[in-house]
Design a protein around this motif. Structure first.
Motif, short mmCIF file in Angstrom:
data_model
loop_
_atom_site.label_atom_id
_atom_site.label_comp_id
_atom_site.label_asym_id
_atom_site.label_seq_id
_atom_site.Cartn_x
_atom_site.Cartn_y
_atom_site.Cartn_z
N ARG A 101 -14.74 23.42 11.19
CA ARG A 101 -13.76 24.50 11.19
C ARG A 101 -13.34 24.87 9.78
N ARG A 102 -12.56 25.91 9.68
CA ARG A 102 -11.95 26.33 8.41
C ARG A 102 -10.53 26.81 8.70
N ARG A 103 -9.71 26.90 7.66
CA ARG A 103 -8.35 27.45 7.73
C ARG A 103 -7.44 26.66 8.66
N GLN A 104 -7.65 25.36 8.76
CA GLN A 104 -6.78 24.50 9.54
C GLN A 104 -5.57 24.09 8.70
N CYS A 105 -4.60 23.50 9.34
CA CYS A 105 -3.40 23.02 8.65
C CYS A 105 -3.40 21.50 8.67
N CYS A 106 -3.23 20.87 7.50
CA CYS A 106 -3.15 19.41 7.38
C CYS A 106 -1.83 19.04 6.71
N LEU A 107 -1.11 18.13 7.32
CA LEU A 107 0.19 17.72 6.81
C LEU A 107 0.32 16.21 6.89
N VAL A 108 0.74 15.59 5.80
CA VAL A 108 0.91 14.14 5.75
C VAL A 108 2.38 13.77 5.96
N ILE A 109 2.63 12.87 6.90
CA ILE A 109 3.96 12.31 7.13
C ILE A 109 3.81 10.79 7.13
N ASP A 110 4.42 10.15 6.16
CA ASP A 110 4.29 8.70 5.99
C ASP A 110 2.81 8.32 5.84
N ASP A 111 2.29 7.52 6.77
CA ASP A 111 0.89 7.08 6.68
C ASP A 111 -0.01 7.77 7.69
N ARG A 112 0.39 8.97 8.12
CA ARG A 112 -0.43 9.72 9.06
C ARG A 112 -0.63 11.15 8.58
N MET A 113 -1.86 11.63 8.78
CA MET A 113 -2.15 13.03 8.49
C MET A 113 -2.35 13.75 9.82
N TYR A 114 -1.63 14.85 9.99
CA TYR A 114 -1.72 15.64 11.20
C TYR A 114 -2.52 16.91 10.90
N MET A 115 -3.56 17.17 11.68
CA MET A 115 -4.38 18.34 11.49
C MET A 115 -4.29 19.22 12.74
N PHE A 116 -3.98 20.49 12.53
CA PHE A 116 -3.84 21.41 13.67
C PHE A 116 -4.62 22.69 13.42
N GLY A 117 -5.28 23.16 14.47
CA GLY A 117 -5.86 24.49 14.48
C GLY A 117 -7.08 24.67 13.60
N GLY A 118 -7.22 25.89 13.10
CA GLY A 118 -8.40 26.27 12.34
C GLY A 118 -9.29 27.20 13.15
N THR A 119 -10.32 27.70 12.50
CA THR A 119 -11.26 28.63 13.13
C THR A 119 -12.65 28.02 13.14
N SER A 120 -13.29 28.02 14.31
CA SER A 120 -14.60 27.40 14.47
C SER A 120 -15.61 28.41 15.00
N PRO A 121 -16.89 28.22 14.64
CA PRO A 121 -17.93 29.12 15.14
C PRO A 121 -18.56 28.59 16.42
N ILE A 122 -18.93 29.50 17.29
CA ILE A 122 -19.71 29.15 18.47
C ILE A 122 -20.81 30.19 18.58
N SER A 123 -22.05 29.77 18.72
CA SER A 123 -23.17 30.69 18.78
C SER A 123 -22.99 31.67 19.92
N THR A 124 -23.31 32.94 19.66
CA THR A 124 -23.16 33.95 20.71
C THR A 124 -24.15 33.72 21.85
N SER A 125 -25.21 32.96 21.60
CA SER A 125 -26.16 32.68 22.68
C SER A 125 -25.49 31.92 23.81
#
Length: 204
Positions: A101-125
């Motif tokens: 993916r690209r354009r996701q959000c990553c945020l660190v809180i204490d000893d954890r990183m939270y990753m949300f969302g983003g844009t992913s490709p899927i073949s049109t086939s």
């Protein structure tokens, strides 16, 4: 301040199809307002844009991104140590890596990183018989989806988390677990949820 990646055009500010994705690491020193180029070694990630970067315990981490020249989205996690000037690719344990993916959000809180969302490709086939569902198709014949999933990267997992990982890894029957633990396990192992782009959203 560390700067990695990004896209620029071969002939300068004018946008062309001659994209260049830089894989060099730059550092800015605010004390004397100077830029310098770091000579990094080992597993240097390839150039990309729309990636996420964050700091944890004095090390720089970079996740995911996109390279249009290669036509690839990434889902790898890299660590850079500013003391040794070494890059290395991290191979997290637990469930499978998030899909590229690209354009996701990553945020660190204490000893954890939270990753949300983003844009992913899927073949049109994949959606050849569902063209009415396609909202955004790029030049490489891929449809872009906005993800709505949430992942947690735990730098110091607890014994509870390690036990959940073992249950998932060995595919142990979890029906005997107490209801609360069973629900926690389902959250720990559930699949990605993807949402198609709404009309008007861009593919940038």
């Amino acid at each position: 301040m560390y700067v990695f990646g990004g896209r620029f055009d071969r002939i300068g500010p004018q946008q062309t199809t001659q994209n260049i994705y830089d894989d060099r690491l730059y550092v800015f020193n605010p004390d004397d307002a100077s830029w310098s180029l770091i000579t990094a070694n080992r597993e240097i990630p390839c150039g990309r844009r729309s990636h996420s970067a964050f700091v944890h315990h004095g090390k720089l981490y970079m996740f995911s991104g996109y390279n249009n020249v290669m036509g690839l989205h990434f889902n790898g996690l890299y660590e850079f140590n500013p003391l040794t000037l070494l890059w290395r690719r991290i191979k997290p344990h637990g469930i499978s890596n998030p899909v590229p993916r690209r354009r996701q959000c990553c945020l660190v809180i204490d000893d954890r990183m939270y990753m949300f969302g983003g844009t992913s490709p899927i073949s049109t086939s994949t959606f050849a018989n569902h063209s009415h569902e396609m909202q955004d198709v790029d030049a490489r014949r891929t449809i872009l989806y906005d993800q709505s999933d949430l992942y947690v990267l735990d730098f110091t997992p607890t014994l509870r988390t390690l036990c959940l990982f073992l249950l998932a890894q060995r595919k142990i029957n979890v029906n005997i677990l107490p209801k609360k633990l069973h629900q926690e396990y389902q959250l720990f192992t559930q699949s990605n949820i993807i949402r198609q782009r709404s009309t008007g959203e861009t593919s940038g």
